[in-house]
Design a protein around this motif. Structure first.
Motif, PDB file in Angstrom:
ATOM      1  N   THR A  32       0.811  -1.269   0.075  1.00  0.00           N
ATOM      2  CA  THR A  32       0.288   0.178  -0.058  1.00  0.00           C
ATOM      3  C   THR A  32       0.856   1.198  -0.027  1.00  0.00           C
ATOM      4  N   ASP A  33       0.350   2.412  -0.516  1.00  0.00           N
ATOM      5  CA  ASP A  33       1.047   3.765  -0.741  1.00  0.00           C
ATOM      6  C   ASP A  33       1.400   4.128   0.855  1.00  0.00           C
ATOM      7  N   SER A  34       0.502   3.757   1.712  1.00  0.00           N
ATOM      8  CA  SER A  34       0.874   4.559   3.117  1.00  0.00           C
ATOM      9  C   SER A  34       1.996   3.619   3.951  1.00  0.00           C
ATOM     10  N   ARG A  35       2.000   2.249   3.639  1.00  0.00           N
ATOM     11  CA  ARG A  35       3.098   1.343   4.154  1.00  0.00           C
ATOM     12  C   ARG A  35       4.418   1.611   3.580  1.00  0.00           C
ATOM     13  N   GLN A  82       5.444   4.403   2.603  1.00  0.00           N
ATOM     14  CA  GLN A  82       6.163   5.756   3.212  1.00  0.00           C
ATOM     15  C   GLN A  82       6.987   5.279   4.391  1.00  0.00           C
ATOM     16  N   GLN A  83       6.866   4.081   4.913  1.00  0.00           N
ATOM     17  CA  GLN A  83       7.856   3.776   5.845  1.00  0.00           C
ATOM     18  C   GLN A  83       8.910   2.602   5.410  1.00  0.00           C
ATOM     19  N   THR A 115      -5.459  -3.829   6.045  1.00  0.00           N
ATOM     20  CA  THR A 115      -6.294  -3.270   5.120  1.00  0.00           C
ATOM     21  C   THR A 115      -7.648  -3.623   5.327  1.00  0.00           C
ATOM     22  N   GLN A 140      -9.586  -1.499   7.974  1.00  0.00           N
ATOM     23  CA  GLN A 140      -9.634  -0.253   7.435  1.00  0.00           C
ATOM     24  C   GLN A 140     -10.651   0.027   6.498  1.00  0.00           C
TER      25      GLN A 140
END
Ligand code: GLU
Length: 302
Positions: A141-144, A146-147, A188, A191
């Motif tokens: 995922t795009d949010s994961r 980021q890290q 996910t 969410q």
């Protein structure tokens, strides 16, 4: 992206015999060669590479200096990532993908430490360097991103529903304010329910197996996560629970990696791209009887 089709039916077909040849690093091996798994059938799937070098990979440097690979996995997901508490044997599609990657780096089973890490704790474990890589139903995922970074995808599935065998819930359209839905914290699927089905009451646990217990005990009405995971539970308790409906999201599984180790990511992506026969062998061995039909997806080498 190739098309994925998944069905809940338990097909019961025999695992196809696999005849693989070749001798390159991470490639299929002749039957009888040394391999990363722990039963005879693994011997045909991959070989342990030797004299591996991976310029500019901090992860590989750390592996080499401790002479051990530390892999994050799940251990309560039959068919994907499972630890048999009686025999201490780890099995599953993800676990074998993890073993194959270790073998491509030159590390056999006795040099792998598996760490069970729940969905909510994966990014932190990778960022902290607690694991060298993570293979456990981990959606890209795009949010994961980021890290952490992801190699892959190496598998595609979609969100589904598991309900009691006598339930009237037939699909996500039947979820409402009276249907209690259980999933794992930090996943996910939970969410998706919270965002797109806000009227549906939710229950969260660290592990999907706790949700399955709650479903069997009648304290929740449905478990939601990837169909590939749910199919494994349904096969464990075929008289009590069933998978219903069609997948209602697309989950592309990636291998979780420390951010910025491009050499390590490129190595795994290359292994996946060149190792279609090994991938197929791992799939057939672990999920060939599950009724899941999926082709190896193309790697997204971002
Ligand atoms: N694939 C989904 C995710 O990564 C659900 C399965 C899991 O929690 O591991 O969130």
């Amino acid at each position: 992206m190739r098309k994925t089709r998944i069905t809940g039916a338990f097909a019961g077909v025999a695992i196809a015999a696999i005849a693989l040849t070749g001798c390159n690093s991470g490639s299929p091996t002749s039957p009888g060669a040394s391999a990363g798994g722990d039963d005879a059938s693994d011997a045909a799937l991959w070989e342990v590479a030797s004299d591996v070098s991976l310029e500019g990979s901090p992860t590989f440097d750390a592996i080499q200096s401790r002479d051990q690979v530390i892999v994050g996995v799940k251990e309560d997901q039959p068919g994907l990532g499972f630890l048999d508490a009686t025999t201490n044997e780890r099995t599953g599609f993800d676990v074998d993908i993890a073993r194959w990657i270790a073998a491509s780096l030159g590390y056999d089973e006795d040099k792998i430490e598996f760490k069970a890490i729940a969905s909510a704790n994966r990014e932190q474990a990778i960022v902290n360097g607690d694991v060298d890589y993570y293979v456990g139903t981990y959606s890209i995922t795009d949010s994961r991103k980021q890290q952490i970074d992801f190699a892959g995808p190496y598998f595609i599935t979609g969100q589904g529903l598991l309900v009691a065998a006598d339930s009237d819930i037939a699909s996500e359209d039947d979820l409402n304010e009276n249907t209690r839905v259980c999933s794992a914290t930090g996943s996910t699927p939970i969410q998706n329910i919270k965002e797109n089905y806000p009227e549906v009451p939710t229950e969260e646990f660290d592990l999907y197996s706790a949700c399955v217990d709650a479903l069997i005990n009648g304290t929740v009405d449905a478990v939601t996560t990837d169909q590939a995971i749910l199919i494994g539970y349904a096969a464990q308790y075929p008289d009590e629970i069933k998978v219903v409906g069609e997948p209602f999201s697309e989950e592309k599984y990636g291998i979780g990696l420390r951010k910025g180790d491009d050499a390590f990511r490129a190595h795994i992506n290359e292994l996946l791209t060149d190792g279609g026969d090994v991938w197929q062998g791992i799939f057939d061995k672990n999920l060939g009887q599950s009724g899941i039909t999926v082709e190896q997806p193309a790697v997204d080498a971002y």
